[in-house]
Design an enzyme around this catalytic site. Structure first.
Site, short mmCIF file in Angstrom:
data_model
loop_
_atom_site.label_atom_id
_atom_site.label_comp_id
_atom_site.label_asym_id
_atom_site.label_seq_id
_atom_site.Cartn_x
_atom_site.Cartn_y
_atom_site.Cartn_z
CG ASN A 1 -77.86 118.36 40.38
OD1 ASN A 1 -78.98 118.23 40.89
ND2 ASN A 1 -76.81 118.81 41.06
CE LYS B 1 -76.81 122.62 40.67
NZ LYS B 1 -75.71 123.52 41.01
CG HIS C 1 -73.70 118.61 44.24
ND1 HIS C 1 -73.55 119.93 44.59
CD2 HIS C 1 -73.81 118.59 42.89
CE1 HIS C 1 -73.58 120.67 43.49
NE2 HIS C 1 -73.73 119.89 42.44
CD GLU D 1 -75.10 123.34 44.51
OE1 GLU D 1 -76.13 122.64 44.41
OE2 GLU D 1 -74.63 123.99 43.56
CD GLU E 1 -70.49 118.53 39.79
OE1 GLU E 1 -71.10 118.71 38.73
OE2 GLU E 1 -71.01 118.65 40.90
N GLY F 1 -72.14 126.71 38.70
CA GLY F 1 -73.12 127.78 38.62
C GLY F 1 -72.53 129.16 38.43
CB SER G 1 -69.89 126.64 34.26
OG SER G 1 -70.25 127.31 35.45
#
Ligand code: PEP
Length: 243
Positions: A11, A13, A97, A99, A167, A173, A205
């Site tokens: 991904n 991003k 996701h 985010e 996740e 991250g 991560s």
């Protein structure tokens, strides 16, 4: 046990212009032309789908979008439909996701609708679920993720149209990862709610150093990789850890 081929998905991003994206896609494609034992997917920003798609052609590496809208078309400024992703050469779409759940306020119902949109367009939906740090520390990680799984996944999943990615939000991250026991426990909890032949990825991560240990866990069928997918060597090292 149902056969589930492993998958390593990158991904990217919101990273990269055409020059970087092209170099990264070429780097992944070159390595992927050699032998490897897992499926590979990269999900660049929408602006790089065409560039990356061309560089990956013939390499066996699949192309995916990082999100899609639930509608086919219409007055949705800034959005991309699943049909547009398909038209751009994608076979997969990430939906839900964290985010997007946390910065765009997407709900389980939104993610369910996006999953159905992906299926309508003939894409495989990679549906992300995961708890926050407060939820884990409060002992609610499993119940939160079970509720996300129930709310985000429509009926009608097959081994081909759905992949679930666990996740943990606090691991994305940050360089932090859950214990192997916690990953295994969560994957088992999700597995109890999905088909035996649906693939489940771990994300958060993952890097060349920890990939082998994570990918050796039962019910972990691959990885969704953010930061480490931005370097072809690191992404490839994770793919090699798939065995
Ligand atoms: C992700 O964004 O899906 C992700 C897993 O990121 P990272 O690997 O950087 O934690």
């Amino acid at each position: 046990m149902a056969e589930r081929k492993r998958l390593v998905a990158g991904n990217w991003k919101m990273n990269g212009g055409r020059a970087d994206g092209l170099a990264l896609a070429r780097g992944v494609a070159e390595r992927a032309r050699g032998s490897h034992g897992c499926d590979l997917l990269v999900c660049p920003p929408f602006t790089l789908l065409a560039t990356a798609g061309k560089a990956l052609a013939g390499s066996g590496v699949a192309l995916g979008g990082q999100d899609c809208h639930a509608a086919i078309s219409g007055a949705f400024t800034g959005c991309i439909s699943a049909e547009m992703l398909k038209d751009a050469g994608c076979s997969h779409a990430i939906v839900g996701h964290s985010e997007r759940r946390h910065t765009c306020g997407e709900t389980d119902a939104d993610i369910r609708a996006k999953t159905l949109a992906a299926w309508r367009a003939g894409l495989t939906a990679i549906v992300c679920v995961g708890e926050t740090r407060a939820e884990r520390e409060g002992g609610r990680a499993i119940s939160v993720v079970e509720a996300q799984t129930a709310g985000s996944l429509p009926d009608g999943a097959t081994s081909q149209n759905l992949i679930v990615a666990y996740e943990p939000v606090w691991a994305i991250g940050t360089g932090l990862t859950p214990t192997m026991g916690d990953i295994a426990e969560m994957h088992a909890a999700i597995r109890a709610r999905i088909r035996a032949d649906t693939r489940m990825l771990y994300g958060g991560s993952v890097n060349p150093k920890n990939a082998a240990e994570i990918l050796a866990l039962e019910d972990v069928d691959g990885a969704l990789v953010g930061g480490a997918s931005l370097k072809a060597d690191d992404f490839w090292a994770i793919a090699e850890a798939c065995g």
